[in-house]
Design an enzyme around this catalytic site. Sequence first.
Site, PDB file in Angstrom:
ATOM      1  CG  HIS A  36      -1.962  -0.975   1.257  1.00 48.40           C
ATOM      2  ND1 HIS A  36      -2.899  -1.069   0.271  1.00 48.40           N
ATOM      3  CD2 HIS A  36      -2.272  -1.951   2.134  1.00 48.40           C
ATOM      4  CE1 HIS A  36      -3.735  -2.058   0.540  1.00 48.40           C
ATOM      5  NE2 HIS A  36      -3.366  -2.621   1.660  1.00 48.40           N
ATOM      6  N   PRO A  48      -5.339  -1.209  18.304  1.00 46.54           N
ATOM      7  CG  PRO A  48      -7.158  -2.422  17.486  1.00 46.54           C
ATOM      8  CD  PRO A  48      -6.612  -1.797  18.730  1.00 46.54           C
ATOM      9  CE1 TYR A  89      -1.686   3.104   9.421  1.00 49.98           C
ATOM     10  CE2 TYR A  89      -0.589   2.465   7.389  1.00 49.98           C
ATOM     11  CZ  TYR A  89      -1.605   2.292   8.302  1.00 49.98           C
ATOM     12  OH  TYR A  89      -2.536   1.305   8.128  1.00 49.98           O
ATOM     13  CE  LYS A 145       3.187   2.294  13.658  1.00 45.78           C
ATOM     14  NZ  LYS A 145       3.340   1.890  12.265  1.00 45.78           N
ATOM     15  CE1 TYR A 160      -6.492   2.585  10.742  1.00 47.13           C
ATOM     16  CE2 TYR A 160      -5.567   3.172   8.620  1.00 47.13           C
ATOM     17  CZ  TYR A 160      -5.520   2.421   9.784  1.00 47.13           C
ATOM     18  OH  TYR A 160      -4.514   1.509   9.979  1.00 47.13           O
TER      19      TYR A 160
HETATM   20  C1  PHB Z   1      -6.221  -5.371   9.860  1.00 43.89           C
HETATM   21  O1  PHB Z   1      -6.048  -5.573   8.649  1.00 43.89           O
HETATM   22  O2  PHB Z   1      -6.676  -6.247  10.604  1.00 43.89           O
HETATM   23  C2  PHB Z   1      -5.888  -4.022  10.405  1.00 43.89           C
HETATM   24  C3  PHB Z   1      -5.438  -3.032   9.550  1.00 43.89           C
HETATM   25  C4  PHB Z   1      -5.119  -1.793  10.058  1.00 43.89           C
HETATM   26  C5  PHB Z   1      -5.261  -1.550  11.408  1.00 43.89           C
HETATM   27  C6  PHB Z   1      -5.719  -2.534  12.256  1.00 43.89           C
HETATM   28  C7  PHB Z   1      -6.042  -3.781  11.757  1.00 43.89           C
HETATM   29  O3  PHB Z   1      -4.961  -0.323  11.897  1.00 43.89           O
END
Ligand code: PHB
Length: 402
Positions: free
Chosen positions: A76, A298, A390, A302, A206
Site C-alpha cells: 500500500h 490496533p 504509519y 503497530k 480509516y
Molecule cells: C487489519 O487488517 O486487521 C488491520 C489493519 C489496520 C489496522 C488494524 C487492523 O490499523
Amino acid sequence: MTSPIRTQVAIIGAGPSGLLLGQLLHKAGIDAVIVERQSPDYVLSRIRAGILEQVTVDLLHEAGVGQGVAADGTVHHSIELVFSGVRHAIDVHGLTGGKVVTAYGQTEVTRDLMAARTAAGLPTVYEASSVSIHDFDGQRPKVRFQKDGVEQEIECDFIAGCDGFHGVCRASVPEGSIKEYEKVYPFGWLGVLSDVPPVSPHAIVYGNSERGFSLCSMRSMTRSRYYIQCSLEDKVDAWSDTRFWDELRRRLDPELAERIVTGPSLEKSIAPLRSFVAEPMRHGRLFLCGDAAHIVPPTGAKGLNLAATDVKYLSSALIDYYKDHTESGIDNYSTRALSRIWRAERFSWWLTSLMHRFPDSEGFGQKVQDAELDYLVHSQAASTTLAENYVGLPLDFAELRA
Ligand code: PHB
Ligand code: APR
C-alpha cells in the site's frame, strides 16, 4: 521427571514473537526450545491485524521466511481517511520518500514461521501445561512444564518471555521490580473477516463518522477485514452479518458504501482497546518481548510490528553475547526497545483519539477533533507526521534525521 533438556535460550510462547526469535537465533547458530501452551491450530486460529512495516518485512526476509509476504503481500502506498462523509488520501509513499506498508495477515506470518521451524527440525513443545519459570535472577534459569502428564525441565542461559499479555513470564517478575502503565478505552472493535474482494485494495481506509470509527482492510484480493467501533457492552450474537454490513456502510463515504461487496462472515469478534507498557523489559536473565511487555490499541496497526522489532533488538543482543562475549546489547535491550515502543504507544493513542467517537467528547472535544482532522489532510507537515509514523519509525532513531 525426565532428565532436563539443555538449551541456550528457552522461549515461552509460539506466537509471532517467539517464532521469529527462534528463527533469527537459529540463523545465527544459537539453540532455542519453544514452549507453547496451545496447539498449532489454536495459535493459527487467532485472527489479528495484518499490516507490516518495511522493517518487519525486512526481518521476515532476514529470518529466511520472506517468500510468503513477497508473493502474497499487497503493498500500500497510501491510506485514506473518511470524515464528514468525504474521503481524503494520505500519500504515505510520497510523504516518506518512498516507504510503504504491506498487507499480509498475522496468521500467514505465523504459518510461514511455523513451517520454517518444522522444516529446520527445531524443537517446539506445543500443548505444554503448568508452564513456570525459575531462577532468572541467577546464572542458571529453568523452565518447568508438563507435557502429556509428564513433568519436564529446561535448563538454559536465558528465558525469552514471548507469551503475550496473559502469559506467565511478566507475572513471574516480583511486583516491586516492574512498573505498569495502562490506559483502557471506553469502546471496542467489532471485526469481520469475509471472503469478498476488498472495497479498497490499494489503501487501508480509516473512518470517523458520527456513528463511530470504521476500518476497511484486507488479507488478499479475495478476503477482506472490516471493523467498526462498538460499545464494550455489545455482544457478538447481537450483530448479524446484515446488521454489521449496514452499519459499516453508514460510516463510510457514499462512493465506498455503494461499492462494498458483502458476504457471510468467516469470523466475527469483539476486542477491547488498551494501551499498556511494563517496564523494564529485562529482569536478570529474563527478557520480555512483544505483547508480554506492551499492548497498543490496533488503530495504528503497530502490535505485530513492535513485537518484530523487540525481537530484532533481542536477537542482536543475544548474538553479540554468544559471538563476541559482550553484554552491552543485553544490558541495553530494555532501554532500546522501550524507546521505540513509547513512540508507537504515543502514535497509536493519538490515532485512536483522533478517529473514534468518545462518549464524553461532545461540544468542545468534538470540535477540536474535527479541526485536527481537517488540519491533518490539508497540512503537508501534519500529513507527513502521520505518514512517517504509519510506515514505522527506524530501528535506530538517528536515521530519522538523515
Ligand atoms: C487489519 O487488517 O486487521 C488491520 C489493519 C489496520 C489496522 C488494524 C487492523 O490499523
Ligand atoms: N506458557 C506457554 N505459552 C503461553 C503461555 C504460557 N503460560 N501463555 C501464553 N502463551 C502463548 C500463547 O498461547 C500465544 O501463542 O504465548 C503466545 C503469545 O502470542 P501473542 O499473544 O500473539 O503475542 P506475540 O507473539 O508477542 O505477538 C505479538 O502483537 O498486538 C500484537 O496482534 C499482535 O498478537 C500479536 C502480537
